[in-house]
Enzyme design. Sequence first.
Site, mmCIF file in Angstrom:
data_model
loop_
_atom_site.group_PDB
_atom_site.id
_atom_site.type_symbol
_atom_site.label_atom_id
_atom_site.label_comp_id
_atom_site.label_asym_id
_atom_site.label_seq_id
_atom_site.Cartn_x
_atom_site.Cartn_y
_atom_site.Cartn_z
ATOM 1 N N ARG A 14 0.851 -1.200 0.000
ATOM 2 C CA ARG A 14 0.000 0.000 0.000
ATOM 3 C C ARG A 14 0.888 1.252 0.000
ATOM 4 N NH1 ARG A 14 -4.471 1.085 -1.831
ATOM 5 N NH2 ARG A 14 -5.439 -0.657 -0.733
ATOM 6 N N GLN B 48 -9.193 -5.900 -9.276
ATOM 7 C CA GLN B 48 -8.980 -4.474 -9.548
ATOM 8 C C GLN B 48 -7.491 -4.235 -9.780
ATOM 9 O OE1 GLN B 48 -10.809 -1.149 -8.422
ATOM 10 N NE2 GLN B 48 -9.470 -0.453 -6.794
ATOM 11 N N HIS C 230 0.872 3.812 -10.402
ATOM 12 C CA HIS C 230 -0.056 4.300 -9.368
ATOM 13 C C HIS C 230 0.723 5.049 -8.283
ATOM 14 C CE1 HIS C 230 -3.312 4.243 -6.483
ATOM 15 N NE2 HIS C 230 -4.057 3.414 -7.190
ATOM 16 N N ASP D 167 -11.622 10.834 -6.641
ATOM 17 C CA ASP D 167 -11.265 9.623 -7.402
ATOM 18 C C ASP D 167 -11.654 9.868 -8.857
ATOM 19 O OD1 ASP D 167 -10.721 7.127 -8.393
ATOM 20 O OD2 ASP D 167 -11.965 6.030 -6.949
ATOM 21 N N GLU E 115 -1.616 9.476 -10.903
ATOM 22 C CA GLU E 115 -1.205 8.274 -11.635
ATOM 23 C C GLU E 115 -1.195 8.563 -13.135
ATOM 24 O OE1 GLU E 115 -4.078 5.253 -10.333
ATOM 25 O OE2 GLU E 115 -4.449 6.547 -8.629
#
Length: 290
Positions: free
Chosen positions: A63, A82, A155, A199, A257
């Site tokens: 993470r 995902q 990412h 997002d 990203e």
Amino acid sequence: MASLKTGEGGLSKVVLTTNAGGAGAATATLYRHGATLTGWSVGGEQLIFVSPRAVFQPPKAIRGGVPVCFPQFGNLGPLQAQHGFARNREWQLAAGSSSSSATLVLESDEETLALWPHAFRAELTTSLLPSGALQQVLRVTNTDSKPLEFTCALHTYFKVSDIANASVVGLKGLQYYDNAAGALATDAAEAVTFSGEVDRAYIAAPDTLKVADSGRGAVLMVHKRGFSDAVVWNPAQAKAEGMADLGEHWRGFVCLEVAQARSGPVVLQPGEAWEGSTTVQYDTIGEGAD
Ligand code: BG6
């Protein structure tokens, strides 16, 4: 020559270094697990966020840092998982790496073919440039005898003093898919700021974008090539509380990203290759902030 060392959880990592002139030393750390970059510092200033709750236990993705989303970004493709499987797998260190540059390689195998029926070779080359800038180049080759298509992203979790001090500039006027609202929208603001969950998958983003952190007087200039899109993400408190490996640490980062996402997949004929890159330059506000 970049060499493998033992990192968190006994996983192997590569540490890159360079002397960035007046800026002092720059370093970068890459895990073979997921080809995840877990650190980039210039003159002792850490610019990448890794969650203090991150779990270094494959196949779980780390993470934070810069995981690689491939062969799917989000749910934009046929896979259940995902962001695809590249961030969950062990990449190999290629020969020819140097003290400031390393290439990690992931090739299709029985397990990936069971998830996604395409033979491929993915290479991620991470380099520290003489200025201390971070450059990452993702190259994907179709090694199959039939066409393949994929979406992808690097990412990147940029470390910020506090999400309230962060802004992302360069996206005004663009259309984006708002994952939080589940709808398309157009950005009218001069800068993206963060007062709640953000997002957004921006479509056909310009190649130069900026992340500013007014809290520590820092600016990061992001120059992408090959990747059509850009994604901006921070989950804010409510969603972060539901993420065991993030929790209360959500204020410490902004994800910008570089991606091939809502613009549509990359399509490769047998033997063809695609390349996308990003170069990030660190500066302090007042020296190149405009
Ligand atoms: C972003 C997506 O790229 O990644 C978000 O746009 C998602 O929707 C975020 O929540 C984190 O994803 P994950 O799978 O690492 O929790």
